[in-house]
Design an enzyme around this catalytic site. Structure first.
Site, short mmCIF file in Angstrom:
data_model
loop_
_atom_site.label_atom_id
_atom_site.label_comp_id
_atom_site.label_asym_id
_atom_site.label_seq_id
_atom_site.Cartn_x
_atom_site.Cartn_y
_atom_site.Cartn_z
N ASN A 170 0.81 -1.23 0.00
CA ASN A 170 0.00 0.00 0.00
C ASN A 170 0.84 1.28 0.00
O ASN A 170 0.40 2.30 -0.50
CB ASN A 170 -1.04 -0.01 1.13
CG ASN A 170 -0.44 -0.11 2.51
OD1 ASN A 170 0.67 -0.63 2.67
ND2 ASN A 170 -1.14 0.36 3.51
N ASP A 231 10.82 -17.08 4.65
CA ASP A 231 11.42 -17.84 5.76
C ASP A 231 12.94 -17.86 5.66
O ASP A 231 13.65 -17.75 6.66
CB ASP A 231 10.90 -19.29 5.76
CG ASP A 231 9.47 -19.38 6.26
OD1 ASP A 231 8.83 -18.31 6.38
OD2 ASP A 231 8.99 -20.50 6.52
N GLU A 266 4.90 -3.88 12.23
CA GLU A 266 3.82 -2.91 12.00
C GLU A 266 2.75 -3.65 11.22
O GLU A 266 2.93 -3.91 10.02
CB GLU A 266 4.33 -1.71 11.20
CG GLU A 266 5.33 -0.83 11.92
CD GLU A 266 4.71 -0.06 13.08
OE1 GLU A 266 3.47 0.06 13.15
OE2 GLU A 266 5.47 0.41 13.93
N ARG A 299 -5.28 1.39 3.83
CA ARG A 299 -4.31 1.97 4.77
C ARG A 299 -4.47 1.28 6.11
O ARG A 299 -5.60 1.01 6.54
CB ARG A 299 -4.55 3.48 4.92
CG ARG A 299 -4.32 4.24 3.64
CD ARG A 299 -4.79 5.69 3.70
NE ARG A 299 -4.94 6.18 5.02
CZ ARG A 299 -6.10 6.47 5.58
NH1 ARG A 299 -7.23 6.30 4.91
NH2 ARG A 299 -6.17 6.92 6.81
N CYS A 300 -3.34 1.02 6.77
CA CYS A 300 -3.45 0.37 8.08
C CYS A 300 -4.20 1.27 9.05
O CYS A 300 -4.86 0.80 9.96
CB CYS A 300 -2.07 0.04 8.62
SG CYS A 300 -1.01 1.48 8.77
N GLU A 395 -10.15 -6.53 9.18
CA GLU A 395 -9.62 -5.38 8.47
C GLU A 395 -10.29 -5.31 7.09
O GLU A 395 -10.36 -6.32 6.38
CB GLU A 395 -8.10 -5.55 8.32
CG GLU A 395 -7.42 -4.30 7.83
CD GLU A 395 -5.89 -4.41 7.85
OE1 GLU A 395 -5.36 -5.52 7.71
OE2 GLU A 395 -5.24 -3.36 7.99
#
Ligand code: NAP
Length: 507
Positions: A170, A231, A266, A299-300, A395
């Protein structure tokens, strides 16, 4: 058809073909790889470029190089590091239009969002350069304790080593540069894995870092499938810290395999906007629309549920209806007047639609929108959303204004806190005491009064609690996260310079 065409300045970073084929940046050089991934522009759903799906051998080379050459940046005088970043910043500015054009083409962002991201990156760089001057230490006189009376200590901050940065689609340039800057300024080398959906504008920025002289090996750029390659990167023994921005699912996975290396996460959010009865409703409605729709809700810190007390519910919904057309929805290539473009992919649009239709089935009313065409999800107003609807809890990451009726302040806070997420939130009220009560009690990393949440340049620190992450982002905070403390102790007794403890006044 979306075309990604780059000027001669960026010719090193790709090979020509039916579409440009982008390379990876390893040990100071742009390198071609065999394995590739298609880049599909959300604007027209067609292939616009290919990016490298970096091989395991190349990842190992990159990490080896970042590790063996980390002293190049660690031993560079701090003022030289700042001046280098300043030169990079000035050069980035010269290429703003071209980079923003590519960002729009690959991500489908509307012009205002794309230029906003680019400018936020430049401002973040400027602030980071200022704040890196605050990497100071502490002097501790030892004579406050009988144990250390003849000693003194310095607590100094040192680079952590090799930082792995992994960033989301994003804000592909902003979040990636927001990891690179504090890392390099604090004297670390960096391996960065940008998102696969839209990494090209970011790679153009990286070419500018190279051209402006970032020491070879101290910055590595690896594109490729995070799911397949993640990983290996996260668990590589030469990686000292992982700075991850992305979804909660991936963040939790990283946390489960990272071992003892430092991690900064985050993650996702479900920001609640609480509208109380004495709110300025016009302001609240405009901010809630902005908070829900900007960047198509991807957007977060997007407002993804609006909790409105019943006394002002109908009035507030009317205000939302009258402002929803503030955003102009369409193809971002049609010009700057378009302020809301598609979401990142048709798959993402389908996921958003599942959430909206689930809410409708459970009793919510779709006042407008609620439809999509390929990746274009219409701005949607969903009211009377019941608490058992998935969209009340998951979300959204799409342009949906989700309105929930609550009885009063107490219920609003209860609903807001009944979430696995704890990233952001906001409250609208003119009453100071109600504001304070709500802001103290909300379980989130950030809460804003009378405005939609906005991380902006991260001048104010942000970072989530609960399933929204750990650690604080922000100009100085990010730099601090990328350093480790070392305590250096001097015994002054041999030269008789320490203070002697006599014990004369002990009880
Ligand atoms: P994502 O799917 O978690 O991907 C983020 C990054 O992780 C991408 O580079 C991805 O690579 C990589 N990745 C995927 N699987 C991985 C694995 N197993 N190991 C290591 N890396 C892996 O998130 P997204 O869809 O790009 O971004 C949206 C999410 O980011 C939302 O949840 C949003 O809230 C969150 N976000 C949070 C903040 C914040 O500050 N809290 C800011 C922005 C975004 P590929 O692209 O190759 O899959």
């Amino acid at each position: 058809m979306v075309k990604i065409e780059l000027s001669e300045y960026f010719s090193e970073i790709y090979e020509k073909g039916d579409v440009p084929r982008f390379k990876v940046f390893i040990d100071g050089k742009w390198v071609s790889t065999k394995n590739r991934l298609d880049l599909i522009s959300p604007i027209d759903g067609r292939k616009s470029a290919e990016i490298s799906n970096v091989s395991f051998d190349d990842m190992e080379k990159a990490i080896q190089s970042a590790s063996s050459k980390k002293d190049k940046i660690r031993n560079m005088a701090a003022i030289d590091r700042i001046e280098l970043m300043n030169t990079v910043r000035k050069e980035l500015e010269k290429h703003r239009d071209e980079i923003v054009g590519v960002l729009i083409a690959e991500s489908g962002k509307a012009y205002n969002s794309a230029i906003g991201e680019f400018n936020a990156m430049l401002e973040r760089m400027r602030l980071s350069m200022e704040d890196s001057r605050k990497i100071l230490g502490e002097y501790l006189p030892g004579d406050w304790s009988s144990d250390t009376a003849q000693k003194i200590a310095l607590v100094i901050r040192e680079p952590i080593g090799v930082v792995l940065g992994i960033s989301p689609f994003n804000y592909p340039i902003y979040t990636s540069v927001a990891k690179i800057l504090p890392a390099l300024l604090a004297g670390n080398s960096v391996v960065i894995k940008p998102p696969s959906a839209d990494p090209i504008a970011f790679m153009m920025c990286m070419e500018i870092f190279r051209k402006m002289g970032v020491p070879s090996g101290t910055l590595q750029v690896l594109t490729g499938s995070g799911e397949e390659r993640g990983d290996y990167l996260v668990t590589n023994e030469k990686i000292n810290m992982v700075s991850f921005t992305g979804s909660t699912v991936v963040g939790k996975h990283i946390s489960s395999i990272a071992g003892l290396r430092k991690i900064h996460l985050e993650l996702g959010g479900k920001a609640a906007a609480i509208v109380l009865e004495d709110a300025e409703l016009e302001l609240a409605a405009k901010e809630c629309i902005k908070g829900s729709l900007e960047l198509a809700g991807q957007r977060c810190d997007a407002i993804s549920r609006i909790l409105v007390v019943q006394k002002v519910y109908d009035k507030f919904v009317d205000k939302l209806k009258s402002h929803i057309s503030d955003y102009s929805f369409g193809n971002p290539l049609d010009g700057k007047a378009i302020t809301l473009g598609p979401v990142i992919s048709t798959k993402a649009a389908k996921r958003i639609d599942d959430l909206v239709q689930d809410a409708a089935k459970k009793g919510a009313k779709i006042m407008c929108g609620g439809k999509y065409n390929d990746a274009y999800y219409e701005p949607t107003l969903l009211i009377d959303v019941p608490l058992n609807a998935d969209i009340a809890n998951e979300e959204t990451f799409g342009p949906v204004i989700t309105v929930i009726k609550v009885k009063d302040l107490d219920e609003a806070v209860r609903v807001a806190n009944n979430s696995k997420y704890g990233l952001d939130s906001c409250v609208f009220t003119e009453d100071f005491y109600s504001a304070w009560e709500v802001m103290k009690i909300l379980q989130v990393g950030n809460v804003t009064l009378n405005s939609a949440p906005s991380h902006g340049t991260a001048y104010f620190p942000f970072g989530g609690i609960k399933d929204s992450g750990q650690g604080k982002e922000g100009v100085g905070y990010s730099i601090e996260e990328m350093t480790v403390m070392k305590t250096v102790i001097f015994n002054l007794a041999p030269k008789n310079l320490g203070k002697k403890y006599t014990g004369a006044f002990k009880d």
